[in-house]
Each structure stands twice: as structure tokens, then as C-alpha cells.
Design a protein around this motif. Structure first.
Motif, PDB file in Angstrom:
ATOM      1  N   GLY A  70       4.228   7.891  -1.892  1.00 24.46           N
ATOM      2  CA  GLY A  70       3.174   8.190  -2.604  1.00 24.46           C
ATOM      3  C   GLY A  70       2.065   7.390  -3.311  1.00 24.46           C
ATOM      4  O   GLY A  70       0.914   7.421  -3.650  1.00 24.46           O
ATOM      5  N   ASP A  71       2.884   6.325  -3.925  1.00 20.53           N
ATOM      6  CA  ASP A  71       2.414   5.280  -4.810  1.00 20.53           C
ATOM      7  C   ASP A  71       1.478   4.461  -3.917  1.00 20.53           C
ATOM      8  O   ASP A  71       2.017   4.122  -2.580  1.00 20.53           O
ATOM      9  N   VAL A  72       0.522   3.991  -4.503  1.00 20.66           N
ATOM     10  CA  VAL A  72      -0.315   2.830  -3.822  1.00 20.66           C
ATOM     11  C   VAL A  72       0.040   1.572  -4.429  1.00 20.66           C
ATOM     12  O   VAL A  72      -0.100   1.579  -5.781  1.00 20.66           O
ATOM     13  N   VAL A  73       0.324   0.641  -3.887  1.00 22.22           N
ATOM     14  CA  VAL A  73       0.654  -0.660  -4.439  1.00 22.22           C
ATOM     15  C   VAL A  73      -0.511  -1.770  -4.099  1.00 22.22           C
ATOM     16  O   VAL A  73      -0.764  -1.971  -2.928  1.00 22.22           O
ATOM     17  N   GLU A  98      -4.093  -3.369  -0.494  1.00 23.12           N
ATOM     18  CA  GLU A  98      -3.270  -2.049  -0.933  1.00 23.12           C
ATOM     19  C   GLU A  98      -2.377  -1.648   0.218  1.00 23.12           C
ATOM     20  O   GLU A  98      -2.631  -1.854   1.398  1.00 23.12           O
ATOM     21  N   ILE A  99      -1.215  -1.232  -0.234  1.00 21.23           N
ATOM     22  CA  ILE A  99      -0.434  -0.406   0.729  1.00 21.23           C
ATOM     23  C   ILE A  99       0.179   1.000   0.050  1.00 21.23           C
ATOM     24  O   ILE A  99       0.338   1.017  -1.226  1.00 21.23           O
ATOM     25  N   GLU A 100       0.348   2.089   1.018  1.00 17.21           N
ATOM     26  CA  GLU A 100       0.752   3.228   0.523  1.00 17.21           C
ATOM     27  C   GLU A 100       2.264   3.378   0.830  1.00 17.21           C
ATOM     28  O   GLU A 100       2.396   3.184   1.937  1.00 17.21           O
ATOM     29  N   VAL A 101       3.088   3.666  -0.024  1.00 18.74           N
ATOM     30  CA  VAL A 101       4.533   4.001   0.295  1.00 18.74           C
ATOM     31  C   VAL A 101       4.688   5.215   0.913  1.00 18.74           C
ATOM     32  O   VAL A 101       4.264   6.584   0.043  1.00 18.74           O
ATOM     33  N   ILE A 102       5.035   5.432   2.011  1.00 18.30           N
ATOM     34  CA  ILE A 102       5.326   6.786   2.641  1.00 18.30           C
ATOM     35  C   ILE A 102       6.733   7.116   2.986  1.00 18.30           C
ATOM     36  O   ILE A 102       7.021   8.317   3.122  1.00 18.30           O
TER      37      ILE A 102
END
Length: 187
Positions: A162-165, A175-179
Motif C-alpha cells: 500500500g505504500d507509495v515509494v 512513483e511506484i505503489e507496493v501491492i
């Protein structure tokens, strides 16, 4: 999307990962992390250099040395150069194996991204990408194996689902989102 973090790096495009991975071998401080599979590959390479490659080249150099004038003997000159390269690699691998910290990702259990994690992310173009966070000696872009010290690898460390890195590329902040995060043996 619960967390935003900004980790700066020099590159994040797949084509550029490879150059960064090579450069980072000298910038990592502390123990050098490696998976158990990566350590086995390094040990196998060292064994091959010592038991097969070096003896073969040594035999060629000995044969070439017996042919007379060494100053114009291509086999001798090339063989000596090849021996220096092999010896340099043997020294590097020996020192590296003495200083690595071997980690088996299958034995890790965490909700955060740590070394050895297999991470599924959603990039800015809504494409899923899978990365495995590995050691600096194990990078293989074609397999999605990226180093923990690379810009994107460093940005992903400690993130959760759920974090956006955020990370910096030549095109600017991406940006990438951890799913998904999982820990399985790396082969």
C-alpha cells in the motif's frame, strides 16, 4: 496508498539499472548481503577458476614459453594476460566470500520489504512489475533481480503493501505503489 517516501538515486529505468549495479559495488558500506543461491554461484565460479580455467591457461603459457622468443609469442603474451585476469577475479571472489552475510529469503518473515523480498509494484503507467531485492553480486535485470543498494531497491526497503515509494530518475521523480511482498528462495 498509505505512505509517501522520497529516496533519491541516480537512475531507475530498467536499461539503466545495470550500470548502477556495477557502480554500487564500491559504495556499499558494512557487510555485503547475498542470498544463499548467490553465494553458491560465487563459490562455484571460484572453484571453476581454481580447478579448471587457471590450470588450462597455465598449461598453454607453459607450452608457449617453450616455443622460444616470448616477446613476440602471442600465445604466451595473451596467456599471461589471461592468467592475471583470472588471478584478479580469484582474489576478488575470495575476499568477497569472506565478507558476505548470507541470507536465505525463504527464512525471512516480515510485512516490510527487506533483503530477499519478492516485491510486486504498480508503476506510473499502471503496469505490474516484479522485483527481487538481492545482493550487489546477484543483479540480473532480465529476471527482475535488483540490488538493495540500487536507487529503486533502496527506495523500496522498509516499505509495506500500500505504500507509495518515490525515487529519482533522469526523467524526474517517479512513483511506484507496493501491492505485494513475499519471501521465497531465490534460484
Amino acid at each position: 496508498m498509505t505512505d509517501r517516501r522520497d529516496i533519491e538515486g541516480s537512475s531507475a529505468d530498467e536499461e539503466e539499472f545495470e550500470d548502477d549495479e556495477v557502480a554500487e559495488t564500491s559504495s556499499v558500506r558494512g557487510p555485503v548481503l547475498i542470498t544463499s543461491a548467490g553465494a553458491k554461484r560465487l563459490r562455484d565460479e571460484l572453484r571453476d577458476l581454481r580447478t579448471r580455467q587457471r590450470p588450462e591457461v597455465t598449461a598453454v603459457v607453459s607450452w608457449a614459453a617453450g616455443n622460444g622468443d616470448r616477446s613476440e609469442n602471442g600465445d604466451y603474451l595473451y596467456g599471461k594476460k589471461k592468467l592475471r585476469e583470472i588471478d584478479r577475479r580469484i582474489r576478488f571472489l575470495s575476499k568477497r566470500l569472506e565478507s558476505v552475510q548470507v541470507i536465505n529469503p525463504a527464512e525471512v518473515s516480515s510485512e516490510q520489504i527487506l533483503f530477499g523480498a519478492t516485491v510486486t509494484v504498480l508503476d506510473g503507467d499502471d503496469r505490474e512489475r516484479i522485483f527481487v531485492i538481492v545482493g550487489i553480486d546477484e543483479v540480473d535485470i532480465d529476471k527482475g533481480h535488483i540490488s538493495y543498494a540500487s536507487p529503486i531497491g533502496a527506495a523500496l526497503l522498509k516499505a509495506r503493501v500500500g505504500d507509495v515509494v518515490q525515487y529519482r530518475t533522469p526523467r524526474g521523480i517517479q512513483e511506484i505503489e507496493v501491492i505485494n511482498i513475499s519471501y521465497v528462495a531465490v534460484g
